[in-house]
Scaffold this active site. Structure first.
Site, short mmCIF file in Angstrom:
data_model
loop_
_atom_site.label_atom_id
_atom_site.label_comp_id
_atom_site.label_asym_id
_atom_site.label_seq_id
_atom_site.Cartn_x
_atom_site.Cartn_y
_atom_site.Cartn_z
N ASP A 150 -22.76 -4.83 23.63
CA ASP A 150 -24.18 -5.32 24.04
C ASP A 150 -24.68 -5.69 22.44
O ASP A 150 -24.10 -5.00 21.70
CB ASP A 150 -25.10 -4.57 24.54
N TYR A 168 -35.79 -8.99 18.98
CA TYR A 168 -35.86 -7.69 19.96
C TYR A 168 -36.31 -6.79 19.53
O TYR A 168 -37.16 -5.95 20.36
CB TYR A 168 -34.25 -7.50 20.33
N ARG A 203 -21.81 -9.35 35.92
CA ARG A 203 -22.32 -8.96 37.32
C ARG A 203 -21.94 -9.86 38.32
O ARG A 203 -22.09 -9.46 39.35
CB ARG A 203 -23.90 -8.89 37.35
N ARG A 262 -20.23 -14.05 28.70
CA ARG A 262 -20.27 -13.02 29.72
C ARG A 262 -19.48 -13.18 30.99
O ARG A 262 -19.80 -12.84 32.19
CB ARG A 262 -21.84 -13.26 30.40
N ARG A 283 -20.52 -0.26 37.21
CA ARG A 283 -21.75 -0.27 36.49
C ARG A 283 -22.84 0.41 37.41
O ARG A 283 -23.66 1.12 36.85
CB ARG A 283 -22.24 -1.90 36.30
#
Length: 367
Positions: free
Chosen positions: A86, A164, A41, A37, A50
């Site tokens: 992703d 998921y 962010r 990552r 974003r």
């Protein structure tokens, strides 16, 4: 910059191959380092880009993926880039709808509830049609990197994606997905096989597009014990490595190093060492010496600083890195965190981590 004027091939010459050499077990002057990552962010410039649009729309824009992938490399002397994307683009390619819900994370509008729901999935996926935007992002980024560092492609592993798809999002127990393994073993294998087949084509396509290494994320390994992992995760992890390599050979594509990262799976490190991957990624909950003993000398290790260590003062980060390098050794080793960077981390502390790896490993190698 990420302009779309490049020819698909004829990539710039690679200037820093330290990461690839370490992955293949060759000697390196310093220990290479990258962060899971690292495009994320915690960077204000990432949040700025974003903010303007939907998460998965960003994933589908090669130009934006390229820009987000390059951002951390403008700030830090990282030894590898990892394409911004992703893991849930694979379930999307199978026809499932996933939306990013603020404050909640990725959410499936219609998770798999019954075995019959498997019939709603695409049984044959044309990865170029469904995931071509990732391939375009990789090719564009590979050119835009100008040979600075290698580019890593990735995918989620079958069990993690399956969990998921059934849970419909994140879960602390994975109870719905695990109940399938116990109640519907055949259907579970059918789904895992379908996922593995798509992942194999997807990873081969990433190499064809320009990825120079591949990482498989089994992020939810910790929810399985040794038996379930042995039955429902390991066979597919092994199969993916084997099939990707044989397809790369068949298509005369480069045989790139492959990394398996199974979070919280110490119970299976010995098996992972023989699963066909050049590199085994480690989370922060295992001692380096123990990992090396279980995995042996023929596989490169990657990891495993606790991401939360980056909240410490910079000097402390340096001490922790030094200790980590002494424990792992500076060769056949790629420094990384034991999981991804968190959004509230200070970029300067990320820089301190990267620089400490380079400085201490060079020092240890000299002496």
């Amino acid at each position: 910059t990420c302009s779309l004027l490049h020819s698909p091939k004829g990539f710039p010459k690679l200037k820093n191959d330290t990461f690839l050499r370490a992955a293949r077990g060759e000697e390196t002057e310093h220990t290479p380092v990258w962060c899971m990552r690292q495009a994320g962010r915690y960077l204000p410039e990432f949040r700025e880009i974003r903010a303007s649009q939907d998460f998965f729309a960003t994933c589908r824009s090669p130009k934006l993926c390229c820009e987000l992938t390059l951002q951390p490399l403008r700030r830090f002397p990282l030894d590898a880039a990892i394409i911004f994307s992703d893991i849930l683009v694979v379930p999307q390619a199978l026809g499932m709808e996933v939306v990013m819900v603020p404050g909640k994370g990725p959410t499936f509008t219609e998770p798999l509830k019954e075995v019959e729901d498997l019939l709603k999935l695409r049984q044959k996926v044309d990865v170029t049609a469904e995931l071509g935007y990732v391939f375009q992002a990789i090719t564009l980024t590979r050119h835009s990197l100008e040979g600075k560092v290698p580019l890593i492609g990735f995918s989620g592993a079958p069990w993690t994606l399956m969990s998921y798809m059934i849970e419909g999002g994140g879960s602390t127990t994975m109870a719905k997905a695990k109940s399938w393994l116990y109640r519907h073993p055949e259907a579970s294998h059918q789904l895992l096989r379908l996922l593995a087949d798509v992942i194999i084509d997807y990873l081969v396509g990433q190499v064809a597009a320009g990825a120079q290494a591949l990482q498989l994320f089994e992020s939810h390994a910790g929810h399985l014990g040794p038996e379930l992992f042995q039955d429902f995760a390991l066979p597919y992890i092994r199969d993916i490595a084997q099939a990707v390599k044989s397809k790369l050979k068949e298509e005369a594509l480069p045989l790139v190093p492959m990394i398996i990262f199974a979070k919280d799976a110490h119970y299976t490190l010995r098996d992972l060492a023989h699963a066909g991957y050049e590199v085994v990624g480690l989370d922060w909950t295992i001692r380096p010496q123990e990992a090396r003993a279980k995995i042996g000398k023929d596989v490169t290790l990657q990891g495993n600083l606790d991401p939360c260590a980056l909240y410490a003062p910079k000097e402390k980060i340096g001490e922790l890195v030094k200790k980590m390098l002494e424990n792992f050794g500076t060769q056949r080793y790629i420094a990384n965190l034991g999981h991804g960077l968190y959004p509230d981390m200070n970029p300067e502390h990320v820089g301190a981590f990267v620089e400490a790896v380079h400085a201490h490993s060079r020092h240890i190698n000299k002496h």
